[in-house]
Scaffold this motif. Structure first.
Motif, PDB file in Angstrom:
ATOM      1  N   UNK A  13       0.830  -1.201   0.000  1.00 14.81           N
ATOM      2  CA  UNK A  13       0.000   0.000   0.000  1.00 14.81           C
ATOM      3  C   UNK A  13       0.869   1.258   0.000  1.00 14.81           C
ATOM      4  N   UNK A  14       1.899   1.287   0.838  1.00 15.27           N
ATOM      5  CA  UNK A  14       2.808   2.432   0.870  1.00 15.27           C
ATOM      6  C   UNK A  14       3.499   2.629  -0.482  1.00 15.27           C
ATOM      7  N   UNK A  15       3.890   1.539  -1.104  1.00 12.27           N
ATOM      8  CA  UNK A  15       4.531   1.578  -2.414  1.00 12.27           C
ATOM      9  C   UNK A  15       3.608   2.216  -3.449  1.00 12.27           C
ATOM     10  N   UNK A  16       2.365   1.799  -3.488  1.00  6.72           N
ATOM     11  CA  UNK A  16       1.430   2.337  -4.477  1.00  6.72           C
ATOM     12  C   UNK A  16       1.034   3.777  -4.165  1.00  6.72           C
ATOM     13  N   UNK A  17       0.900   4.109  -2.883  1.00  7.52           N
ATOM     14  CA  UNK A  17       0.580   5.492  -2.530  1.00  7.52           C
ATOM     15  C   UNK A  17       1.723   6.439  -2.912  1.00  7.52           C
ATOM     16  N   UNK A  18       2.929   5.931  -2.883  1.00  4.85           N
ATOM     17  CA  UNK A  18       4.090   6.740  -3.253  1.00  4.85           C
ATOM     18  C   UNK A  18       4.070   7.090  -4.741  1.00  4.85           C
ATOM     19  N   UNK A  19       3.614   6.171  -5.578  1.00  2.68           N
ATOM     20  CA  UNK A  19       3.700   6.360  -7.027  1.00  2.68           C
ATOM     21  C   UNK A  19       2.361   6.592  -7.723  1.00  2.68           C
ATOM     22  N   UNK A  20       1.265   6.548  -7.006  1.00  3.58           N
ATOM     23  CA  UNK A  20      -0.042   6.617  -7.664  1.00  3.58           C
ATOM     24  C   UNK A  20      -0.287   7.971  -8.332  1.00  3.58           C
ATOM     25  N   UNK A  21       0.322   9.028  -7.831  1.00  2.82           N
ATOM     26  CA  UNK A  21       0.073  10.338  -8.406  1.00  2.82           C
ATOM     27  C   UNK A  21       0.851  10.571  -9.699  1.00  2.82           C
ATOM     28  N   UNK A  22       1.616   9.576 -10.130  1.00  2.00           N
ATOM     29  CA  UNK A  22       2.284   9.670 -11.434  1.00  2.00           C
ATOM     30  C   UNK A  22       1.464   8.997 -12.528  1.00  2.00           C
ATOM     31  N   UNK A  23       0.324   8.417 -12.178  1.00  2.00           N
ATOM     32  CA  UNK A  23      -0.518   7.745 -13.164  1.00  2.00           C
ATOM     33  C   UNK A  23      -1.207   8.750 -14.079  1.00  2.00           C
ATOM     34  N   UNK A  72      -5.877  18.846  -1.350  1.00  2.00           N
ATOM     35  CA  UNK A  72      -4.787  17.967  -1.775  1.00  2.00           C
ATOM     36  C   UNK A  72      -4.496  16.915  -0.712  1.00  2.00           C
ATOM     37  N   UNK A  73      -4.382  17.339   0.540  1.00  2.00           N
ATOM     38  CA  UNK A  73      -4.128  16.385   1.628  1.00  2.00           C
ATOM     39  C   UNK A  73      -5.305  15.447   1.830  1.00  2.00           C
ATOM     40  N   UNK A  74      -6.517  15.990   1.733  1.00  2.00           N
ATOM     41  CA  UNK A  74      -7.707  15.166   1.899  1.00  2.00           C
ATOM     42  C   UNK A  74      -7.792  14.126   0.781  1.00  2.00           C
ATOM     43  N   UNK A  75      -7.465  14.530  -0.439  1.00  2.00           N
ATOM     44  CA  UNK A  75      -7.537  13.606  -1.568  1.00  2.00           C
ATOM     45  C   UNK A  75      -6.482  12.498  -1.435  1.00  2.00           C
ATOM     46  N   UNK A  76      -5.297  12.838  -0.934  1.00  2.00           N
ATOM     47  CA  UNK A  76      -4.264  11.810  -0.722  1.00  2.00           C
ATOM     48  C   UNK A  76      -4.737  10.777   0.289  1.00  2.00           C
ATOM     49  N   UNK A  77      -5.395  11.220   1.353  1.00  2.00           N
ATOM     50  CA  UNK A  77      -5.926  10.271   2.340  1.00  2.00           C
ATOM     51  C   UNK A  77      -7.038   9.430   1.738  1.00  2.00           C
ATOM     52  N   UNK A  79      -7.398   8.609  -1.435  1.00  2.00           N
ATOM     53  CA  UNK A  79      -6.787   7.646  -2.358  1.00  2.00           C
ATOM     54  C   UNK A  79      -6.223   6.470  -1.578  1.00  2.00           C
ATOM     55  N   UNK A  80      -5.543   6.745  -0.482  1.00  2.00           N
ATOM     56  CA  UNK A  80      -4.978   5.675   0.349  1.00  2.00           C
ATOM     57  C   UNK A  80      -6.086   4.769   0.895  1.00  2.00           C
ATOM     58  N   UNK A  81      -7.164   5.370   1.375  1.00  2.00           N
ATOM     59  CA  UNK A  81      -8.283   4.606   1.917  1.00  2.00           C
ATOM     60  C   UNK A  81      -8.933   3.746   0.830  1.00  2.00           C
ATOM     61  N   UNK A  82      -9.115   4.333  -0.361  1.00  2.24           N
ATOM     62  CA  UNK A  82      -9.711   3.579  -1.465  1.00  2.24           C
ATOM     63  C   UNK A  82      -8.807   2.451  -1.942  1.00  2.24           C
ATOM     64  N   UNK A  83      -7.513   2.714  -1.999  1.00  7.84           N
ATOM     65  CA  UNK A  83      -6.574   1.651  -2.386  1.00  7.84           C
ATOM     66  C   UNK A  83      -6.608   0.512  -1.376  1.00  7.84           C
ATOM     67  N   UNK A  84      -6.663   0.836  -0.101  1.00  7.65           N
ATOM     68  CA  UNK A  84      -6.736  -0.208   0.925  1.00  7.65           C
ATOM     69  C   UNK A  84      -8.003  -1.026   0.767  1.00  7.65           C
ATOM     70  N   UNK A  85      -9.108  -0.370   0.473  1.00  9.41           N
ATOM     71  CA  UNK A  85     -10.370  -1.089   0.252  1.00  9.41           C
ATOM     72  C   UNK A  85     -10.254  -2.024  -0.960  1.00  9.41           C
ATOM     73  N   UNK A  86      -9.631  -1.546  -2.027  1.00  4.47           N
ATOM     74  CA  UNK A  86      -9.467  -2.370  -3.228  1.00  4.47           C
ATOM     75  C   UNK A  86      -8.537  -3.545  -2.947  1.00  4.47           C
ATOM     76  N   UNK A  87      -7.440  -3.290  -2.249  1.00  5.38           N
ATOM     77  CA  UNK A  87      -6.485  -4.362  -1.953  1.00  5.38           C
ATOM     78  C   UNK A  87      -7.059  -5.388  -0.983  1.00  5.38           C
ATOM     79  N   UNK A  88      -8.049  -5.006  -0.187  1.00 12.51           N
ATOM     80  CA  UNK A  88      -8.713  -5.948   0.711  1.00 12.51           C
ATOM     81  C   UNK A  88      -9.790  -6.768   0.006  1.00 12.51           C
TER      82      UNK A  88
END
Length: 188
Positions: A13-23, A72-77, A79-88
């Motif tokens: 999750x940390x790995x994807x959150x680090x690079x997701x904004x380059x998509x 910006x900060x709210x959207x980053x959180x 995205x992290x929450x949504x990625x965690x939901x998807x990965x679960x």
């Protein structure tokens, strides 16, 4: 050759959150949001300027700056929450289970607790090595994440990369694939 590994969900999750904004898709969405906020700000600016209320203009500029940082900060959180939901979800359950990679002369076989998949060398079209992950993408939109954080398997993984490069005639990319798509994830 057999390689056994397991991907840690929190590191993943940390790995994807680090690079997701380059998509590319996310960049388009963020650009759309900035255009909408700019139009709203311009409309407020013209209204405030036409009414000759300079204090309102200064307040709007400060509010726009604070809103941009807050969103910006709210959207980053988010995205992290949504990625965690998807990965679960069940879509990624193969990614986090114990995985065995078996290399043969014609294919690569991936065996997990849930499924066994065989990919011919011609089916692999992309190979990325970044941070602690080897990302192998196939023509059928399957993505294989191999964790390289285990130092015991580094020789095997480097051999795996050599074998894939020899059989599939691919080059190893050292960057994050910016056209990566997450199954089941919507950026909104």
């Amino acid at each position: 050759m057999i390689i056994t590994y397991e991907v840690n969900k929190s590191d993943f999750l940390d790995f994807h959150c680090k690079y997701i904004f380059s998509l590319i898709t996310l960049k388009k969405y963020i650009k759309y949001l900035y255009i909408v906020f700019s139009i709203v700000f311009f409309i407020c600016f013209t209204i405030a300027f036409s009414m000759a209320i300079r204090i309102a203009l200064i307040c709007m500029i400060i509010a726009a700056f604070l809103t941009r940082n807050f969103l910006s900060n709210m959207y980053k959180r988010k995205v992290r929450r949504n990625l965690l939901r998807v990965f679960n979800s069940d879509i990624y359950k193969n990614t986090f289970s114990k995985t065995e990679l078996l290399l043969t002369e014609k294919s690569i076989q991936i065996k997990t607790d849930y499924a066994t998949k065989i990919f011919l060398w011609e089916a692999i079209y992309d190979l990325h090595l970044i941070d602690n992950y080897l990302i192998i993408r196939t023509l059928s939109d399957e993505i294989i994440y191999v964790s390289t954080s285990n130092t015991e398997h580094l020789k095997k993984i480097s051999k795996l990369v050599e074998v894939i490069m020899n059989y599939s005639n691919l080059e190893l990319n050292k960057n994050f694939p910016n056209d990566l798509k997450y199954k089941g994830y919507i950026f909104f």
